[in-house]
Design a protein around this motif. Structure first.
Motif, PDB file in Angstrom:
ATOM      1  N   ARG A 178       0.986  -1.637   0.205  1.00  0.00           N
ATOM      2  CA  ARG A 178       0.128  -0.213   0.039  1.00  0.00           C
ATOM      3  C   ARG A 178       1.181   1.130   0.429  1.00  0.00           C
ATOM      4  O   ARG A 178       1.953   1.472   0.441  1.00  0.00           O
ATOM      5  CB  ARG A 178      -1.318  -0.317   1.396  1.00  0.00           C
ATOM      6  N   THR A 179       0.376   2.412  -0.746  1.00  0.00           N
ATOM      7  CA  THR A 179       1.048   3.086  -0.752  1.00  0.00           C
ATOM      8  C   THR A 179       0.615   4.519   0.516  1.00  0.00           C
ATOM      9  O   THR A 179       1.568   5.784   0.612  1.00  0.00           O
ATOM     10  CB  THR A 179       1.210   3.739  -2.392  1.00  0.00           C
ATOM     11  N   ASP A 180      -1.172   4.795   0.641  1.00  0.00           N
ATOM     12  CA  ASP A 180      -1.094   5.439   1.340  1.00  0.00           C
ATOM     13  C   ASP A 180      -1.242   4.962   2.823  1.00  0.00           C
ATOM     14  O   ASP A 180      -0.501   4.008   2.741  1.00  0.00           O
ATOM     15  CB  ASP A 180      -2.617   5.499   0.799  1.00  0.00           C
ATOM     16  N   ASP A 181      -1.726   5.204   3.811  1.00  0.00           N
ATOM     17  CA  ASP A 181      -1.978   5.911   5.311  1.00  0.00           C
ATOM     18  C   ASP A 181      -2.463   4.342   5.210  1.00  0.00           C
ATOM     19  O   ASP A 181      -4.230   4.720   5.161  1.00  0.00           O
ATOM     20  CB  ASP A 181      -2.020   6.820   5.618  1.00  0.00           C
ATOM     21  N   LEU A 182      -3.454   3.991   6.117  1.00  0.00           N
ATOM     22  CA  LEU A 182      -3.747   3.015   6.485  1.00  0.00           C
ATOM     23  C   LEU A 182      -4.585   3.319   7.662  1.00  0.00           C
ATOM     24  O   LEU A 182      -4.494   3.502   9.079  1.00  0.00           O
ATOM     25  CB  LEU A 182      -2.757   1.500   7.092  1.00  0.00           C
ATOM     26  N   ASP A 183      -5.671   2.911   7.343  1.00  0.00           N
ATOM     27  CA  ASP A 183      -6.960   3.125   8.387  1.00  0.00           C
ATOM     28  C   ASP A 183      -7.100   1.179   9.131  1.00  0.00           C
ATOM     29  O   ASP A 183      -6.426   0.424   8.380  1.00  0.00           O
ATOM     30  CB  ASP A 183      -8.529   2.681   7.416  1.00  0.00           C
ATOM     31  N   TRP A 184      -8.058   0.953  10.307  1.00  0.00           N
ATOM     32  CA  TRP A 184      -8.047   0.292  11.265  1.00  0.00           C
ATOM     33  C   TRP A 184      -8.132  -0.784   9.823  1.00  0.00           C
ATOM     34  O   TRP A 184      -8.434  -2.104  10.409  1.00  0.00           O
ATOM     35  CB  TRP A 184      -8.040   0.377  12.182  1.00  0.00           C
ATOM     36  N   SER A 185      -9.497  -0.110   9.125  1.00  0.00           N
ATOM     37  CA  SER A 185     -10.337  -1.546   8.807  1.00  0.00           C
ATOM     38  C   SER A 185      -9.573  -1.576   7.256  1.00  0.00           C
ATOM     39  O   SER A 185      -9.744  -3.294   7.270  1.00  0.00           O
ATOM     40  CB  SER A 185     -11.130  -0.417   7.903  1.00  0.00           C
ATOM     41  N   ASP A 186      -8.018  -1.574   7.040  1.00  0.00           N
ATOM     42  CA  ASP A 186      -7.101  -2.220   6.251  1.00  0.00           C
ATOM     43  C   ASP A 186      -7.044  -3.283   6.481  1.00  0.00           C
ATOM     44  O   ASP A 186      -5.780  -4.485   6.412  1.00  0.00           O
ATOM     45  CB  ASP A 186      -6.368  -1.126   5.891  1.00  0.00           C
ATOM     46  N   LEU A 187      -6.773  -3.478   7.912  1.00  0.00           N
ATOM     47  CA  LEU A 187      -6.302  -4.714   8.990  1.00  0.00           C
ATOM     48  C   LEU A 187      -6.753  -5.353   9.270  1.00  0.00           C
ATOM     49  O   LEU A 187      -6.579  -6.614   9.886  1.00  0.00           O
ATOM     50  CB  LEU A 187      -5.409  -3.826  10.607  1.00  0.00           C
ATOM     51  N   ASP A 188      -8.779  -5.555   9.213  1.00  0.00           N
ATOM     52  CA  ASP A 188      -9.370  -6.649   9.018  1.00  0.00           C
ATOM     53  C   ASP A 188      -9.186  -7.833   8.889  1.00  0.00           C
ATOM     54  O   ASP A 188      -8.369  -7.716   7.707  1.00  0.00           O
ATOM     55  CB  ASP A 188     -11.078  -6.235   8.242  1.00  0.00           C
ATOM     56  N   GLY A 189      -9.075  -9.044   9.639  1.00  0.00           N
ATOM     57  CA  GLY A 189      -8.224 -10.341   8.789  1.00  0.00           C
ATOM     58  C   GLY A 189      -6.830 -10.262   9.779  1.00  0.00           C
ATOM     59  O   GLY A 189      -6.535 -11.707   9.112  1.00  0.00           O
ATOM     60  N   THR A 190      -5.881  -9.716   9.867  1.00  0.00           N
ATOM     61  CA  THR A 190      -5.018  -9.785  10.345  1.00  0.00           C
ATOM     62  C   THR A 190      -4.466  -9.831  11.862  1.00  0.00           C
ATOM     63  O   THR A 190      -6.000  -9.781  12.030  1.00  0.00           O
ATOM     64  CB  THR A 190      -4.063  -8.260  10.249  1.00  0.00           C
TER      65      THR A 190
END
Length: 299
Positions: A178-190
């Motif tokens: 990813r090249t953009d800053d991460l949201d918490w939703s991007d971590l779903d499943g991790t």
């Protein structure tokens, strides 16, 4: 009891073999030197010189001379050590620091700091913020460098810099691409791996995920190994991610609550030693400059 000043006067006269030269060396008048010698002889009840010319010591004079040289030497050395410590040139400095500061900011600074103080002993403990606080509060170390609040009861603090937490993941993962800053939703499943640096972050979203974590690792090297092995992802302060191995990547987070404030801490009500005070002033300036060069927010 014979005073040190009197013993020093006697030794000077014995070394020079006459009162005139000794008085010039001592910046005293010959009559004052003669009076001091008479006071010593009256106190001991025996002569120190065979004749009035003061060129030859009596047996008692030789004994007093030998003892006086030892006493004055030890006193002068002790005074030199006391002055060196008061001028922050010597002493013992015990420091506890979080690993990121210990590896990124302290080595170069301590090399220069110690080079100017050859008689200074430094004891550095590399540990997490919770342990740093404990070591400072119990007096086991003089200074602590950690991501702790600046208003802890019983501690004085000097803020150095602030750095955001980043997500640390494998470089071959989708998150790393990813090249953009991460949201918490991007971590779903991790899977989240906890560590002491991030445990108390005031982020509601992080705390939700932390509550589901099954693995907590305190040692940074072990933590990196777990992430590299694919056991999950973790959060670390930016400074701790500067020299990640190629197999790992650090991605920024949008959550402004994921922030650490690093400061110097010492016990209230306990005046730091001269060398500790010098360390506080010099390291604060040096660390802020280094932090700015790394793009961090330094006060």
């Amino acid at each position: 009891m014979l005073r040190l000043e009197a013993l020093r006067t006697f030794v000077e006269v014995a070394d020079h073999g006459n009162i005139k030269d000794a008085s010039e060396r001592l910046y005293r008048t010959p009559s004052a030197v003669s009076m001091t010698l008479k006071q010593i002889e009256d106190r001991l009840g025996c002569p120190l010189f065979e004749t009035d010319r003061k060129s030859t010591l009596t047996e008692m004079g030789r004994f007093l001379y030998d003892q006086s040289v030892i006493v004055l030497r030890d006193f002068d050395r002790a005074m030199e050590r006391i002055e060196a410590q008061s001028k922050a040139r010597s002493g013992k400095l015990r420091i506890a620091s979080v690993p990121s500061v210990a590896t990124m900011l302290l080595p170069e600074f301590l090399q220069a700091f110690a080079a100017n103080r050859p008689d200074l002993d430094i004891d550095l403990v590399d540990t997490d913020s919770t342990d740093v606080r404990h070591l400072v509060e119990t007096g086991e170390v003089d200074l602590g460098i950690a991501g702790l609040p600046g208003d802890l009861p019983g501690l004085a603090s000097e803020t150095i810099f602030r750095d955001p937490f980043k997500l640390v993941c494998r470089s071959d993962s989708a998150l790393a691409q990813r090249t953009d800053d991460l949201d918490w939703s991007d971590l779903d499943g991790t899977t989240m791996i906890l560590n002491e640096a991030s445990r108390n972050l005031p982020s509601a979203e992080f705390q939700k995920r932390a509550g589901l974590a099954r693995l907590s690792v305190r040692n940074v090297a072990s933590l990196m190994a777990m992430v590299q092995a694919g056991m999950g992802v973790t959060l670390l302060p930016s400074l701790a991610t500067v020299n990640l191995p190629a197999a790992l990547s650090a991605r920024p987070l949008r959550d402004p609550a994921c922030m650490r404030t690093v400061g110097l801490h010492w016990r209230l009500g306990r005046t730091p030693s001269p060398v500790a005070l010098r360390f506080i002033a010099e390291f604060t300036a040096s660390a802020r400059e280094k932090a700015r060069s790394l793009g961090l927010d330094a006060d």
